[in-house]
Design an enzyme around this catalytic site. Structure first.
Site, PDB file in Angstrom:
ATOM      1  N   HIS A  36      34.278  76.427  68.368  1.00 55.51           N
ATOM      2  CA  HIS A  36      33.889  75.168  67.733  1.00 55.51           C
ATOM      3  C   HIS A  36      34.933  74.087  67.998  1.00 55.51           C
ATOM      4  O   HIS A  36      36.028  74.353  68.502  1.00 55.51           O
ATOM      5  CB  HIS A  36      33.725  75.375  66.223  1.00 55.51           C
ATOM      6  CG  HIS A  36      34.971  75.906  65.575  1.00 55.51           C
ATOM      7  ND1 HIS A  36      36.085  75.122  65.331  1.00 55.51           N
ATOM      8  CD2 HIS A  36      35.286  77.147  65.137  1.00 55.51           C
ATOM      9  CE1 HIS A  36      37.028  75.848  64.769  1.00 55.51           C
ATOM     10  NE2 HIS A  36      36.574  77.091  64.644  1.00 55.51           N
ATOM     11  N   ASP A 321      37.916  80.754  67.905  1.00 51.12           N
ATOM     12  CA  ASP A 321      39.063  81.095  68.750  1.00 51.12           C
ATOM     13  C   ASP A 321      39.316  82.597  68.748  1.00 51.12           C
ATOM     14  O   ASP A 321      39.644  83.195  69.773  1.00 51.12           O
ATOM     15  CB  ASP A 321      40.311  80.331  68.309  1.00 51.12           C
ATOM     16  CG  ASP A 321      40.620  80.455  66.820  1.00 51.12           C
ATOM     17  OD1 ASP A 321      39.849  81.097  66.075  1.00 51.12           O
ATOM     18  OD2 ASP A 321      41.651  79.893  66.380  1.00 51.12           O
TER      19      ASP A 321
END
Length: 449
Positions: A36, A321
């Site tokens: 994101h 991540d």
């Protein structure tokens, strides 16, 4: 430079289909995994002057995508369109629901990142879509905006995209890993203990390697949005001290993803490195390889169970991540692809896994490409994978399959997560002995005939 690039067009039953070729390599399928965009902290420490009410963008509150994060994914979407639509002529000029599938983890920031990215790919007022056919031709509807479905599953059971999904087995493996000599030596070192001790005093709560990320992540984001105020209100904050804390957290993240200097790292009979990579990155790596295997198996097949994958050209995961890093760690290229060592991928980072078929030898190959952050291009990371050639961007698919098999969870992940670490070990040992006995008996019987 890529040589002998050509665009080849063919006709299919449902209209005009295009394929991209690089020499003898024909692109047939792409899987995309991205992080994101820019967000607010997901939580913070007790004495932090910037609590949840300090974050008003994106609807307000913890973990929300910012306008900057939306823009990052808009930009990435435009880059992906330029690569696969404009340059490669691989994906359709106009959105096709049969060719693109998007799966997001079930949090606002990944869902809205996907929406922002798809806006860049298929939502621009560029005459690629038709009012009244692809979107309402009415006042108030943004011209060119084509809404595209983003699918999701419950976050607690999303073992593909959410590395923090509920998984007691994974927690047990991490607790065991922390008792290894390598982790204990690191944690008990004077430098690490000094930083953790200082943070405990500064933050008004106990700080250890399990919650250090909360502090470093909050401080990272606060430097973007409240840099001057941060340094005034937290007078203990300095760039040098933050760098020390962040470096410690980077090393912890390596451990948490099953990356150790001690190989194998055996604790109580368990290889905690392999187990960690299996339970974290194993599911998504194997999901991608499963899609590839289905794509290849269904080539030329017209059975109903092959229809979906035959039509599909791009499968997208909108995630985190931690997802990308677990994926890279499963392939043992985390330090090759992401710098600094142990540092997690930046906002809007993306992995492109491309499947090719060689038109001469008819064998499947893959190529892996990485987008580091907003403003960067695409870099080839295929050569970082052990067993892949150092003089080519293409690698034999069996290399990827072997990694997936090696790191495949021992059971379906939903079941494995509910397995007790020690009991599963005992059960596995008994099972292997039982299988060995059966094989021995069978061999003896076969010898009689």
């Amino acid at each position: 430079m890529v040589s002998a690039i050509s665009i080849v067009a063919i006709f299919a039953l449902e209209g005009f289909v295009t394929t991209y070729s690089d020499g003898t390599k024909d692109l047939v399928f792409v899987q995309t995994l991205w992080r994101h965009g820019d967000r607010s902290p997901t939580k913070t420490f007790k004495t932090d002057p910037f609590q949840e009410d300090a974050w008003q963008f994106g609807g307000g509150g913890w973990g929300q995508l910012s306008p900057a994060g939306m823009k990052q994914h808009l930009n990435l979407g435009k880059m992906l369109r330029n690569r696969y639509v404009t340059n490669y002529n691989f994906l359709p000029n106009k959105y096709n629901a049969k060719q693109i599938y998007v799966r997001s983890t079930d949090v606002n920031r990944t869902i809205i990142s996907a929406m922002s990215n798809l806006l860049g790919q298929y939502g621009q007022n560029d005459n690629s879509s038709t009012p009244g056919l692809d979107y309402p031709d009415v006042d108030g509807w943004p011209a060119g905006y084509v809404p595209i479905a983003v699918h999701t599953v419950d976050d607690d059971t999303d073992h593909l995209g959410n590395m923090e999904s509920t998984c007691p087995f994974k927690d047990q493996v991490w607790e065991l890993a922390k008792t290894s000599d390598e982790v204990k030596s690191f944690v008990n070192s004077a430098d690490v203990q000094a930083v953790l001790g200082n943070l405990t005093n500064y933050c008004g709560q106990p700080v250890d390697i399990d919650n250090l990320w909360i502090i470093t992540n909050a401080l990272y984001i606060e430097q973007i949005y409240y840099n001057a105020t941060l340094r005034t209100k937290n007078n203990w904050f300095t760039d040098a001290f933050y760098a020390k804390a962040d470096a410690i957290n980077d090393q912890v993240q390596l451990f948490q993803n099953g990356i150790f200097k001690t190989v194998p790292n055996i604790v109580n009979g368990h290889d905690v490195g392999v187990l960690t990579r299996k339970v974290r990155g194993g599911p998504i790596l194997n999901d991608m390889v499963m899609h590839i295997n289905l794509k290849l198996m269904c080539q030329g097949q017209t059975t109903p169970n092959c229809t979906w994958i035959n039509n599909l050209k791009n499968y997208i995961y909108s995630a985190h991540d931690t997802t990308i890093y677990a994926f890279f760690s499963a392939l043992l290229i985390e330090e090759y692809a992401v710098k600094p060592s142990g540092g997690y991928p930046l906002y809007s980072a993306a992995v492109l896994l491309e499947l090719y078929i060689d038109s001469v030898d008819k064998k499947p190959y893959f190529k892996m490409v990485y987008h580091e952050q907003d403003g960067s291009g695409f870099k080839d990371v295929t050569m970082g994978i052990q067993g892949c050639p150092q003089n080519s961007s293409y690698c034999d698919l069996d290399i990827l399959r072997n990694f997936a098999n090696t790191i495949k969870p021992d059971q379906p992940i939903d079941q494995w997560c509910l397995t007790d670490l020690n009991k599963s070990s005992s059960f596995a040992t008994v099972s292997m002995l039982f299988i060995a006995a059966i094989l021995a008996i069978n061999n003896n019987f076969l010898g009689l005939f």
